[in-house]
Design a protein around this motif. Structure first.
Motif, mmCIF file in Angstrom:
data_model
loop_
_atom_site.group_PDB
_atom_site.id
_atom_site.type_symbol
_atom_site.label_atom_id
_atom_site.label_comp_id
_atom_site.label_asym_id
_atom_site.label_seq_id
_atom_site.Cartn_x
_atom_site.Cartn_y
_atom_site.Cartn_z
ATOM 1 N N ARG A 102 9.294 -16.876 -1.342
ATOM 2 C CA ARG A 102 9.193 -16.685 0.100
ATOM 3 C C ARG A 102 8.817 -15.285 0.561
ATOM 4 O O ARG A 102 8.637 -15.070 1.760
ATOM 5 C CB ARG A 102 10.518 -17.095 0.753
ATOM 6 N N ILE A 103 8.677 -14.331 -0.381
ATOM 7 C CA ILE A 103 8.375 -12.950 0.023
ATOM 8 C C ILE A 103 7.172 -12.422 -0.740
ATOM 9 O O ILE A 103 7.114 -12.514 -1.968
ATOM 10 C CB ILE A 103 9.591 -12.023 -0.214
ATOM 11 N N GLY A 104 6.221 -11.880 -0.034
ATOM 12 C CA GLY A 104 5.097 -11.184 -0.641
ATOM 13 C C GLY A 104 5.329 -9.684 -0.544
ATOM 14 O O GLY A 104 5.525 -9.160 0.558
ATOM 15 N N PHE A 105 5.325 -9.007 -1.680
ATOM 16 C CA PHE A 105 5.649 -7.575 -1.707
ATOM 17 C C PHE A 105 4.418 -6.803 -2.158
ATOM 18 O O PHE A 105 3.920 -7.018 -3.265
ATOM 19 C CB PHE A 105 6.815 -7.329 -2.677
ATOM 20 N N ILE A 106 3.927 -5.916 -1.319
ATOM 21 C CA ILE A 106 2.849 -5.001 -1.694
ATOM 22 C C ILE A 106 3.515 -3.691 -2.094
ATOM 23 O O ILE A 106 3.969 -2.922 -1.256
ATOM 24 C CB ILE A 106 1.855 -4.776 -0.546
ATOM 25 N N PHE A 107 3.605 -3.460 -3.405
ATOM 26 C CA PHE A 107 4.302 -2.282 -3.917
ATOM 27 C C PHE A 107 3.440 -1.028 -3.769
ATOM 28 O O PHE A 107 2.213 -1.075 -3.883
ATOM 29 C CB PHE A 107 4.656 -2.460 -5.396
ATOM 30 N N GLN A 108 4.098 0.094 -3.556
ATOM 31 C CA GLN A 108 3.394 1.359 -3.425
ATOM 32 C C GLN A 108 2.624 1.705 -4.692
ATOM 33 O O GLN A 108 1.543 2.276 -4.639
ATOM 34 C CB GLN A 108 4.381 2.474 -3.076
ATOM 35 N N MET A 109 3.182 1.330 -5.861
ATOM 36 C CA MET A 109 2.511 1.597 -7.132
ATOM 37 C C MET A 109 1.781 0.361 -7.655
ATOM 38 O O MET A 109 1.416 0.285 -8.823
ATOM 39 C CB MET A 109 3.532 2.082 -8.171
ATOM 40 N N ALA A 178 -3.674 -5.908 -5.052
ATOM 41 C CA ALA A 178 -2.234 -6.048 -4.826
ATOM 42 C C ALA A 178 -1.952 -6.714 -3.482
ATOM 43 O O ALA A 178 -1.017 -7.521 -3.355
ATOM 44 C CB ALA A 178 -1.555 -4.686 -4.906
ATOM 45 N N ALA A 179 -2.754 -6.385 -2.483
ATOM 46 C CA ALA A 179 -2.582 -7.006 -1.167
ATOM 47 C C ALA A 179 -2.894 -8.492 -1.212
ATOM 48 O O ALA A 179 -2.156 -9.319 -0.653
ATOM 49 C CB ALA A 179 -3.481 -6.309 -0.146
ATOM 50 N N ALA A 180 -4.001 -8.863 -1.853
ATOM 51 C CA ALA A 180 -4.362 -10.273 -1.972
ATOM 52 C C ALA A 180 -3.290 -11.046 -2.721
ATOM 53 O O ALA A 180 -2.951 -12.189 -2.362
ATOM 54 C CB ALA A 180 -5.717 -10.406 -2.669
ATOM 55 N N ARG A 181 -2.728 -10.451 -3.769
ATOM 56 C CA ARG A 181 -1.651 -11.105 -4.526
ATOM 57 C C ARG A 181 -0.439 -11.372 -3.644
ATOM 58 O O ARG A 181 0.176 -12.444 -3.703
ATOM 59 C CB ARG A 181 -1.253 -10.240 -5.724
ATOM 60 N N VAL A 191 6.310 -7.756 2.920
ATOM 61 C CA VAL A 191 6.774 -6.375 3.030
ATOM 62 C C VAL A 191 5.756 -5.491 2.322
ATOM 63 O O VAL A 191 5.372 -5.756 1.187
ATOM 64 C CB VAL A 191 8.194 -6.183 2.449
ATOM 65 N N ALA A 192 5.311 -4.473 3.013
ATOM 66 C CA ALA A 192 4.187 -3.665 2.540
ATOM 67 C C ALA A 192 4.569 -2.191 2.537
ATOM 68 O O ALA A 192 4.900 -1.624 3.579
ATOM 69 C CB ALA A 192 2.975 -3.886 3.448
ATOM 70 N N ASP A 193 4.517 -1.582 1.365
ATOM 71 C CA ASP A 193 4.922 -0.187 1.190
ATOM 72 C C ASP A 193 3.682 0.687 1.038
ATOM 73 O O ASP A 193 3.067 0.732 -0.028
ATOM 74 C CB ASP A 193 5.827 -0.067 -0.039
#
Length: 251
Positions: A102-109, A178-181, A191-193
């Motif tokens: 249920r959560i898509g996470f765009i990690f800073q790294m 990473a964003a598309a993933r 949530v986008a870092d």
């Protein structure tokens, strides 16, 4: 110009006390036991389907807040309700599956898998979540087609890019993958870092357009952290971390 568009008893105890995308109450988090808290937030409520911009200086706890919202870490005190579930009460494996579904996470790294291709990285969430796999297949003919749809919006669907390992890509290109993933399979919370830190102006705006369009299409909630305050005007709401965090210090 952009337009914003366990068992049964365990599951019962996971239920949030109220509806909405996010509800934090009396939250305290410290990186080390018995140290002063980095975050001390009496209350935070975010409605479903909203786009939220979180700003604050480096070291103020923005990335830590995102990790709490995604269940990557849990607070020493207080409640964290996400998508009507009390994730602070979940077991580690339960939180992991909840996040995968249920959560898509765009990690800073970025956290991309270096030996996988671009497409395989984008479709990776569907290997761990049947829910997201089914939703992706509902959007397009198959998983690859849905990955290509998302990558096309980010100017990453070029044949010469798709089959090579992501380690061969530039930092900006990896950021777009990473964003598309994160968007794959229409998770209810994104949530986008710092997701635009390595993008030039044109690609940054293309990314924001895709993010808003996908969130609007699926009625997803977006919590977006960035140092670029010029983006704040595009969002439904801006949260100044210093105003809600009683810890009020850098760490």
């Amino acid at each position: 110009m952009l337009v914003t568009p366990n068992n049964r008893d365990d599951r019962a105890s996971d239920r949030a006390v109220e509806n909405g995308a996010i509800a934090l109450t009396d939250l305290k988090y410290s990186w080390r036991k018995n140290s002063k808290p980095l975050l001390d937030i009496p209350s935070l409520r975010i409605e479903s389907g909203k786009t939220i911009f979180v700003e604050g200086p480096s070291g103020s706890g923005k990335s830590t807040l995102l990790s709490l919202l995604a269940g990557v870490i849990t607070p020493q005190q207080g409640t964290v309700a996400v998508l009507d579930r009390r994730i602070d009460r979940m077991s580690g494996p339960h939180r992991d599956q909840f996040r995968a579904d249920r959560i898509g996470f765009i990690f800073q790294m970025f956290n991309l898998i270096p030996y996988l291709s671009v497409v395989d990285n984008v479709t990776l969430p569907c290997r761990f979540s049947r829910r997201r796999r089914q939703q992706a297949q509902h959007q397009s003919a198959d998983l690859k087609a849905e990955a290509l749809r998302l990558l096309e919006h980010l100017d990453m669907a070029k044949p010469e890019l798709l089959k090579q390992p992501v380690s061969y890509l530039s930092v900006g290109q990896q950021q777009r993958v990473a964003a598309a993933r994160a968007l794959m399979g229409a998770p209810e919370l994104i949530v986008a870092d710092e997701p635009t830190s390595s993008l030039d102006r044109d690609r940054r705006e293309a990314f924001i357009r895709l993010l808003f369009a996908e969130c609007d299409r699926e009625r997803s909630t977006l919590v977006f952290v960035s140092h670029d305050r010029t983006l704040a005007r595009l969002f439904d709401r801006t949260i100044h971390l210093a105003e809600i965090n009683r810890a009020g210090h850098l760490s």
